[in-house]
Design a protein around this motif. Structure first.
Motif, PDB file in Angstrom:
ATOM      1  N   LEU A  40       0.750  -1.329  -0.050  1.00 42.18           N
ATOM      2  CA  LEU A  40       0.098   0.042  -0.060  1.00 42.18           C
ATOM      3  C   LEU A  40       0.921   1.163  -0.118  1.00 42.18           C
ATOM      4  N   GLY A  41       1.926   1.105   0.615  1.00 42.51           N
ATOM      5  CA  GLY A  41       2.752   2.260   0.698  1.00 42.51           C
ATOM      6  C   GLY A  41       3.560   2.673  -0.404  1.00 42.51           C
ATOM      7  N   GLY A  42       3.929   1.541  -1.100  1.00 44.03           N
ATOM      8  CA  GLY A  42       4.504   1.483  -2.384  1.00 44.03           C
ATOM      9  C   GLY A  42       3.631   2.225  -3.289  1.00 44.03           C
ATOM     10  N   GLY A  43       2.436   1.688  -3.491  1.00 37.74           N
ATOM     11  CA  GLY A  43       1.509   2.086  -4.537  1.00 37.74           C
ATOM     12  C   GLY A  43       1.050   3.584  -4.302  1.00 37.74           C
ATOM     13  N   LEU A  44       1.120   4.306  -3.110  1.00 42.96           N
ATOM     14  CA  LEU A  44       0.512   5.434  -2.754  1.00 42.96           C
ATOM     15  C   LEU A  44       1.973   6.360  -3.042  1.00 42.96           C
ATOM     16  N   ILE A  45       3.195   5.873  -2.981  1.00 44.51           N
ATOM     17  CA  ILE A  45       4.262   6.647  -3.407  1.00 44.51           C
ATOM     18  C   ILE A  45       4.098   6.562  -4.957  1.00 44.51           C
ATOM     19  N   THR A  46       4.080   5.540  -5.502  1.00 43.62           N
ATOM     20  CA  THR A  46       3.975   5.500  -7.043  1.00 43.62           C
ATOM     21  C   THR A  46       2.949   6.384  -7.564  1.00 43.62           C
ATOM     22  N   LEU A  47       1.753   6.268  -7.018  1.00 41.28           N
ATOM     23  CA  LEU A  47       0.711   7.286  -7.242  1.00 41.28           C
ATOM     24  C   LEU A  47       1.083   8.785  -7.346  1.00 41.28           C
ATOM     25  N   LEU A  48       1.687   9.117  -6.271  1.00 41.10           N
ATOM     26  CA  LEU A  48       2.172  10.487  -5.802  1.00 41.10           C
ATOM     27  C   LEU A  48       3.138  10.977  -6.912  1.00 41.10           C
ATOM     28  N   LEU A  49       4.375   9.959  -7.439  1.00 42.45           N
ATOM     29  CA  LEU A  49       5.345  10.377  -8.372  1.00 42.45           C
ATOM     30  C   LEU A  49       4.635  10.377  -9.700  1.00 42.45           C
ATOM     31  N   LEU A  50       3.554   9.703 -10.207  1.00 38.02           N
ATOM     32  CA  LEU A  50       3.019   9.691 -11.278  1.00 38.02           C
ATOM     33  C   LEU A  50       1.981  11.082 -11.538  1.00 38.02           C
ATOM     34  N   ASN A  51       1.520  11.343 -10.417  1.00 37.95           N
ATOM     35  CA  ASN A  51       0.595  12.625 -10.259  1.00 37.95           C
ATOM     36  C   ASN A  51       1.389  13.876 -10.304  1.00 37.95           C
ATOM     37  N   SER A  52       2.550  13.745  -9.992  1.00 42.46           N
ATOM     38  CA  SER A  52       3.596  15.068 -10.149  1.00 42.46           C
ATOM     39  C   SER A  52       4.136  15.050 -11.427  1.00 42.46           C
ATOM     40  N   ALA A  53       4.349  13.910 -11.988  1.00 43.66           N
ATOM     41  CA  ALA A  53       4.733  13.988 -13.456  1.00 43.66           C
ATOM     42  C   ALA A  53       3.759  14.538 -14.321  1.00 43.66           C
ATOM     43  N   LEU A  54       2.431  13.963 -14.243  1.00 48.72           N
ATOM     44  CA  LEU A  54       1.457  14.588 -14.813  1.00 48.72           C
ATOM     45  C   LEU A  54       1.349  15.824 -14.800  1.00 48.72           C
ATOM     46  N   ASN A  55       1.236  16.305 -13.577  1.00 46.68           N
ATOM     47  CA  ASN A  55       1.026  17.963 -13.353  1.00 46.68           C
ATOM     48  C   ASN A  55       2.174  18.494 -13.874  1.00 46.68           C
ATOM     49  N   GLU A  56       3.525  17.942 -13.844  1.00 47.48           N
ATOM     50  CA  GLU A  56       4.505  18.833 -14.684  1.00 47.48           C
ATOM     51  C   GLU A  56       4.386  18.521 -16.242  1.00 47.48           C
ATOM     52  N   GLY A  57       3.667  17.663 -16.637  1.00 50.23           N
ATOM     53  CA  GLY A  57       3.692  17.568 -18.099  1.00 50.23           C
ATOM     54  C   GLY A  57       2.347  18.529 -18.615  1.00 50.23           C
ATOM     55  N   SER A  58       1.503  18.904 -17.714  1.00 46.64           N
ATOM     56  CA  SER A  58       0.361  19.603 -17.881  1.00 46.64           C
ATOM     57  C   SER A  58       0.861  21.252 -17.937  1.00 46.64           C
ATOM     58  N   PHE A  59       1.771  21.468 -16.927  1.00 49.56           N
ATOM     59  CA  PHE A  59       2.128  22.811 -16.818  1.00 49.56           C
ATOM     60  C   PHE A  59       3.070  23.226 -18.145  1.00 49.56           C
ATOM     61  N   ARG A  60       3.899  22.178 -18.602  1.00 48.24           N
ATOM     62  CA  ARG A  60       4.667  22.420 -19.851  1.00 48.24           C
ATOM     63  C   ARG A  60       3.660  22.551 -20.865  1.00 48.24           C
ATOM     64  N   LEU A  61       2.618  21.783 -21.125  1.00 44.59           N
ATOM     65  CA  LEU A  61       1.833  21.918 -22.134  1.00 44.59           C
ATOM     66  C   LEU A  61       0.950  23.281 -22.497  1.00 44.59           C
ATOM     67  N   SER A  62       0.704  23.770 -21.137  1.00 48.25           N
ATOM     68  CA  SER A  62       0.055  25.012 -20.980  1.00 48.25           C
ATOM     69  C   SER A  62       0.976  26.173 -21.572  1.00 48.25           C
ATOM     70  N   GLU A  63       2.289  25.956 -21.023  1.00 43.47           N
ATOM     71  CA  GLU A  63       3.316  26.912 -21.420  1.00 43.47           C
ATOM     72  C   GLU A  63       3.531  26.754 -22.891  1.00 43.47           C
TER      73      GLU A  63
END
Length: 191
Positions: A40-63
């Motif tokens: 469960l901890g590994g899954g949660l950390i993986t989801l957080l990393l995936l979410n931050s990567a998607l947010n970074e891509g979203s910011f780059r896309l809007s830029e």
């Protein structure tokens, strides 16, 4: 002393044989609980990393979208500038500023080598005369000079035409032009 437990009968006896209860078995449960917590901890950390990567891509896309919009606007402005400069009247005006003159009547060569048409030499038109007062301008000068003209506007010091179509009698003074541009416009009474 205590009485021994009565032997189990029927269904309960069969269940007791399948699941022996020799005491608390917390030692067998500990690795399983740790494995579940780690998963469960590994899954949660993986989801957080995936979410931050998607947010970074979203910011780059809007830029990149903003940059694309800016570049599209700039390209459209440049295209409007090119279109305005390539209009026939703008080309003619620019050619005259460079000293070019319209060509004479053209002549064409036929396939058999004969000339069709009569070529003429291009000549520069005489320079346009400077604005001189016309007889109608002198009539306008006899009108009340202090007040505005009948239409409410008067010719400026640059020799421009008034709305009535007459040329002003004053000549442009290049030395006075900068001071006239910096002075506030005259106001008429009652406004």
């Amino acid at each position: 002393m205590s009485k021994p437990a009565a032997p189990l009968k029927g269904r309960a006896a069969r269940l007791a044989r399948l699941m022996p209860s020799t005491g608390p078995s917390t030692a067998a449960r500990t690795p399983f609980v740790l494995l579940v917590v780690l998963l469960l901890g590994g899954g949660l950390i993986t989801l957080l990393l995936l979410n931050s990567a998607l947010n970074e891509g979203s910011f780059r896309l809007s830029e990149l979208k903003r940059d694309t919009t800016e570049l599209t606007d700039e390209q459209q402005a440049l295209q409007r500038d090119v279109d305005s400069r390539s209009q026939p009247d703008a080309l003619e005006r620019r050619a005259r500023e460079l000293g070019m003159v319209p060509g004479g009547s053209p002549a064409f060569l036929n396939p058999d080598g004969t000339v069709r048409g009569k070529p003429t030499e291009a000549t520069a038109p005489p320079p346009s005369p400077s604005p001189t007062p016309s007889p109608s301008a002198s009539l306008d000068a006899d009108a009340p000079a202090a007040g505005p003209s009948a239409s409410g506007t008067s010719a400026g010091p640059s020799g421009s035409l008034s709305p009535s179509g007459s040329v002003s009698a004053t000549t442009p003074d290049p030395a006075a032009a900068p001071s006239a541009e910096n002075s506030p416009p005259p106001t008429s009474p009652g406004r």
